[in-house]
Motif scaffolding. Structure first.
Motif, short mmCIF file in Angstrom:
data_model
loop_
_atom_site.label_atom_id
_atom_site.label_comp_id
_atom_site.label_asym_id
_atom_site.label_seq_id
_atom_site.Cartn_x
_atom_site.Cartn_y
_atom_site.Cartn_z
N TYR A 62 27.91 28.98 -4.94
CA TYR A 62 28.19 30.35 -5.38
C TYR A 62 27.55 30.56 -6.74
N ARG A 63 26.68 31.56 -6.83
CA ARG A 63 25.94 31.87 -8.06
C ARG A 63 26.54 33.12 -8.68
N ALA A 64 27.02 33.02 -9.91
CA ALA A 64 27.64 34.17 -10.58
C ALA A 64 27.49 34.05 -12.08
N HIS A 65 27.62 35.16 -12.75
CA HIS A 65 27.71 35.18 -14.20
C HIS A 65 29.19 35.08 -14.60
N VAL A 66 29.43 34.75 -15.85
CA VAL A 66 30.80 34.61 -16.36
C VAL A 66 30.89 35.23 -17.74
N VAL A 67 32.01 35.92 -17.99
CA VAL A 67 32.39 36.33 -19.35
C VAL A 67 33.83 35.86 -19.53
N ALA A 111 34.64 45.28 -8.64
CA ALA A 111 34.69 45.34 -7.19
C ALA A 111 36.01 44.81 -6.64
N GLU A 112 36.61 43.90 -7.37
CA GLU A 112 37.95 43.39 -7.10
C GLU A 112 38.42 42.75 -8.40
N ASP A 113 39.62 42.20 -8.42
CA ASP A 113 40.14 41.64 -9.67
C ASP A 113 39.15 40.66 -10.28
N ILE A 119 32.22 37.05 -13.21
CA ILE A 119 33.65 36.79 -13.27
C ILE A 119 34.08 37.02 -14.71
N VAL A 120 34.98 37.96 -14.92
CA VAL A 120 35.36 38.38 -16.27
C VAL A 120 36.87 38.22 -16.43
N GLY A 121 37.27 37.50 -17.48
CA GLY A 121 38.70 37.36 -17.72
C GLY A 121 39.02 36.29 -18.73
N ASP A 122 40.30 36.00 -18.84
CA ASP A 122 40.73 34.93 -19.73
C ASP A 122 40.57 33.59 -19.00
N PRO A 123 40.73 32.45 -19.67
CA PRO A 123 40.48 31.16 -19.01
C PRO A 123 41.29 30.96 -17.74
N GLN A 167 42.40 33.25 -15.68
CA GLN A 167 41.88 34.13 -14.63
C GLN A 167 40.55 33.61 -14.07
N VAL A 168 39.68 33.16 -14.95
CA VAL A 168 38.40 32.62 -14.48
C VAL A 168 38.64 31.38 -13.64
N LEU A 169 39.51 30.50 -14.09
CA LEU A 169 39.81 29.29 -13.34
C LEU A 169 40.41 29.64 -11.97
N ALA A 170 41.32 30.61 -11.93
CA ALA A 170 41.92 31.00 -10.66
C ALA A 170 40.89 31.58 -9.71
N LYS A 171 39.95 32.36 -10.25
CA LYS A 171 38.89 32.94 -9.41
C LYS A 171 38.02 31.84 -8.81
N LEU A 172 37.64 30.87 -9.62
CA LEU A 172 36.84 29.76 -9.11
C LEU A 172 37.61 28.96 -8.07
#
Length: 343
Positions: A212-217, A272-274, A291-295, A297-302
């Protein structure tokens, strides 16, 4: 590597332009930051040469693997096999390959023949890099050659990463690649793509792994991360963003069309979604969401993507070094990660 590093998206910065020095520093920081592998992308008209860069950086690395992108339309497979084997030796066996189904410069093949050529190339590379003699009678290459005397460290072909959403691309992936790469999408669409590619590969008696290729903030709070994302676009001229997207070599691909649809279907805030923000795609072609969020949230998304079947993540941010450092401090130590290896 492809002149795509910014503090403000769409606003060129001389300090962030593709150069040996800047790209070298990004790779060395990735190694000290604890990352396992780093993508070296490739563009015919943009940035510096990927293969030359891989060979130059290899002796400077002690543990980091390289994922070197190769443009099949610009390559003669037996020579490419020798280059791959040589650089893998220089790295101590830590080279993986991202196959790009490119045209030759000045050529435009229809999708079917272009991906058929890519399938042939992957078969040729796999045969030669597995140390086997090649007797290939294809539509694009007719070759009868011995394998390179110089082998990879393992004596086997490296992992072949490959992506594409069109039916022809999906069939090519099912036939020959090891790791199927996808760009950002909603949870349901990611699950559907994994299911489709799994079924396609099974028809050929094969299994695939997924990337999965994505950017992160990532920032300490979600509000701060969202503010940083908005800042990235704060100086973007709409016409300049359109020009950046149009000049890309893959501007008319099915994958880019899917990223456009994701962006156009997002809410007014671009999500597009959370925690999946599509604003990146306003200033670049290709991978267009972050993927944008706090640590947490980012970890949960991954972790959500991992639960769907994703084995590997190719992540980036803007500017590259600054965001890589933030991810390395806030998220990477909390992930049980290791280099992707053959099963």
């Amino acid at each position: 590597m492809c002149d795509d590093d910014y503090e403000f998206l769409g606003v060129p910065d001389p300090m962030l332009r593709s150069s040996w020095e800047h790209c070298r520093d990004i790779v060395l920081q990735a190694e000290t930051g604890g990352y396992d592998n780093i993508l070296l992308p490739s563009g015919y008209a943009l940035g510096i040469d990927t293969t030359a860069f891989a060979a130059a950086i290899a002796p400077m690395l002690r543990r980091l693997a390289l994922l070197m992108a190769v443009r099949i339309g610009e390559s003669w497979p037996p020579q490419l096999a020798r280059q791959i084997a040589t650089i893998d030796r220089m790295l101590g066996g830590r080279l993986n390959i991202n196959i790009i189904s490119s045209d030759l410069p000045g050529e435009t093949l229809p999708s079917g023949p272009r991906y058929a050529r890519t399938v042939e190339a992957m078969r040729i590379l796999r045969t030669l890099l597995n140390g086997e003699p090649l007797d290939h009678d294809g539509a694009f290459w007719k070759l009868k050659v011995d394998p390179p005397r110089i082998t990879t460290m393992s004596g086997r072909a490296p992992l072949l990463y490959f992506g594409g959403l069109s039916p022809d691309a999906r069939d090519a992936a099912a036939r020959e690649c090891d790791v199927y790469l996808m760009w950002p999408d909603t949870r349901d669409n990611v699950a559907a793509i994994i299911a489709d590619l799994t079924e396609r590969a099974a028809r050929y008696g094969r299994t695939l792994r997924f990337g999965y290729r994505a950017h992160v903030v990532v920032r300490e709070s979600e509000a701060e991360a969202r503010a940083v994302a908005d800042r990235l676009l704060s100086r973007l001229d709409v016409a300049q963003g359109a020009a950046i997207r149009a000049r890309s070599l893959d501007a008319r691909s099915a994958g880019v069309a899917a990223q456009t649809a994701l962006r156009e279907g997002a809410g007014g805030d671009g999500y597009a979604e959370d925690n999946l923000w599509t604003g990146i795609g306003r200033a670049r072609s290709g991978c267009g969401a972050a993927i944008v969020g706090d640590p947490d949230q980012v970890l949960a998304k991954l972790q959500m993507y991992r639960d769907l079947g994703i084995d590997a993540f190719i992540l980036s941010g803007y500017p590259h070094q600054a965001e890589a450092d933030l991810f390395a401090r806030h998220v990477l130590p909390r992930i049980d990660h290791a280099p992707l290896s053959r099963t």
